[in-house]
Design an enzyme around this catalytic site. Structure first.
Site, PDB file in Angstrom:
ATOM      1  N   ARG A  83       2.722  -5.961   4.010  1.00 31.18           N
ATOM      2  CA  ARG A  83       3.402  -4.741   4.412  1.00 31.18           C
ATOM      3  C   ARG A  83       4.309  -5.033   5.598  1.00 31.18           C
ATOM      4  O   ARG A  83       3.899  -5.632   6.585  1.00 31.18           O
ATOM      5  CB  ARG A  83       2.324  -3.750   4.803  1.00 31.18           C
ATOM      6  CG  ARG A  83       2.746  -2.406   5.202  1.00 31.18           C
ATOM      7  CD  ARG A  83       1.441  -1.646   5.375  1.00 31.18           C
ATOM      8  NE  ARG A  83       1.618  -0.262   5.104  1.00 31.18           N
ATOM      9  CZ  ARG A  83       1.511   0.665   6.051  1.00 31.18           C
ATOM     10  NH1 ARG A  83       1.264   0.345   7.279  1.00 31.18           N
ATOM     11  NH2 ARG A  83       1.668   1.915   5.728  1.00 31.18           N
ATOM     12  N   ARG A  92       9.074  -0.153   4.305  1.00 28.68           N
ATOM     13  CA  ARG A  92       7.806  -0.833   4.191  1.00 28.68           C
ATOM     14  C   ARG A  92       7.669  -1.362   2.781  1.00 28.68           C
ATOM     15  O   ARG A  92       8.396  -0.905   1.878  1.00 28.68           O
ATOM     16  CB  ARG A  92       6.636   0.090   4.549  1.00 28.68           C
ATOM     17  CG  ARG A  92       6.331   1.172   3.556  1.00 28.68           C
ATOM     18  CD  ARG A  92       7.084   2.480   3.735  1.00 28.68           C
ATOM     19  NE  ARG A  92       7.256   2.885   5.105  1.00 28.68           N
ATOM     20  CZ  ARG A  92       6.306   3.470   5.820  1.00 28.68           C
ATOM     21  NH1 ARG A  92       5.145   3.724   5.268  1.00 28.68           N
ATOM     22  NH2 ARG A  92       6.551   3.834   7.037  1.00 28.68           N
ATOM     23  N   ASP A  95       2.519   1.292   0.529  1.00 28.91           N
ATOM     24  CA  ASP A  95       1.551   2.195   1.169  1.00 28.91           C
ATOM     25  C   ASP A  95       0.534   2.653   0.150  1.00 28.91           C
ATOM     26  O   ASP A  95       0.905   3.028  -0.974  1.00 28.91           O
ATOM     27  CB  ASP A  95       2.271   3.445   1.695  1.00 28.91           C
ATOM     28  CG  ASP A  95       2.675   3.306   3.137  1.00 28.91           C
ATOM     29  OD1 ASP A  95       1.815   2.932   3.955  1.00 28.91           O
ATOM     30  OD2 ASP A  95       3.841   3.555   3.445  1.00 28.91           O
ATOM     31  N   ASP A  97      -2.353   5.537   0.177  1.00 28.90           N
ATOM     32  CA  ASP A  97      -2.924   6.643   0.947  1.00 28.90           C
ATOM     33  C   ASP A  97      -4.005   7.333   0.132  1.00 28.90           C
ATOM     34  O   ASP A  97      -3.758   7.743  -1.014  1.00 28.90           O
ATOM     35  CB  ASP A  97      -1.842   7.677   1.295  1.00 28.90           C
ATOM     36  CG  ASP A  97      -0.803   7.137   2.271  1.00 28.90           C
ATOM     37  OD1 ASP A  97      -1.189   6.343   3.153  1.00 28.90           O
ATOM     38  OD2 ASP A  97       0.374   7.501   2.137  1.00 28.90           O
TER      39      ASP A  97
END
Ligand code: GSY
Length: 173
Positions: A83, A92, A95, A97
């Site tokens: 990352r 980035r 991700d 989440d």
């Protein structure tokens, strides 16, 4: 068994390949089974807008891990995929989440579930509702479909449909 919905987003390099790799790494974990994948969506960046568009998707996994443990798995995958966070909210590679962990409300120093901004993000709600239209938000008990109707689908375009986990995650990889 715990049901966990995870949002995946990538906006650098070969974005589809990065998503695929992340799902493979989830599947490879002995305590995680990938059950469902949404389509892949091309989405306008939210927050810091002067960056490339994202590819986003949501996956449902079954796991015996606690919420904290699955968070650590997600962080390890982000780490493994190198990352790159040049500036906060900026570009980035990847991700992951945690959106929902069963119907639980969790608030610790490191983790808030349901994800604090999921109800306002079309790039989360559109793929989540695609694979789980019956879900309600654990805090408010409001249907996610209703939340999506309020947020709208602007900036979120279906980019690729995935027929099933096996189409996306090949056993030899
Ligand atoms: O928290 C997810 C990273 N992220 C995204 C994303 O995944 N997709 C879009 N469209 N915008 C985003 N802004 C941030 S931060």
């Amino acid at each position: 068994m715990n049901e966990v919905y995870i949002s995946l987003g990538s906006n650098m390099g070969d974005k589809e390949e990065t998503l695929r790799h992340a799902v493979q790494l989830l599947q490879r974990h002995e305590a995680v089974e990938v059950i469902k994948l949404s389509s892949i969506y091309e989405t306008d960046p939210v927050g810091f807008t002067d960056q490339d568009v994202f590819l986003n998707m949501v996956v449902l996994v079954n796991t015996t891990l606690t919420a904290q443990e699955i968070l650590e798995v997600c962080q390890e995958i982000e780490q493994e995929l190198k990352r790159i966070r040049i500036i906060r909210w900026g570009p980035r590679t990847m991700d992951l989440d945690i959106l929902l962990y069963n119907h639980d409300n969790i608030e610790t120093e490191t983790l808030i579930v349901p994800h604090a901004r999921m109800h306002e993000r079309a790039f989360v709600l559109v793929p989540l509702v695609e694979i789980a239209p019956e879900l309600k938000h654990p805090l408010t008990n409001e249907a996610l479909l209703t939340m999506l109707a309020q947020v709208g689908k602007e900036g979120v375009i279906q980019w690729k449909t995935i027929a099933g986990v096996s189409e996306f995650v090949h056993s030899e990889s």
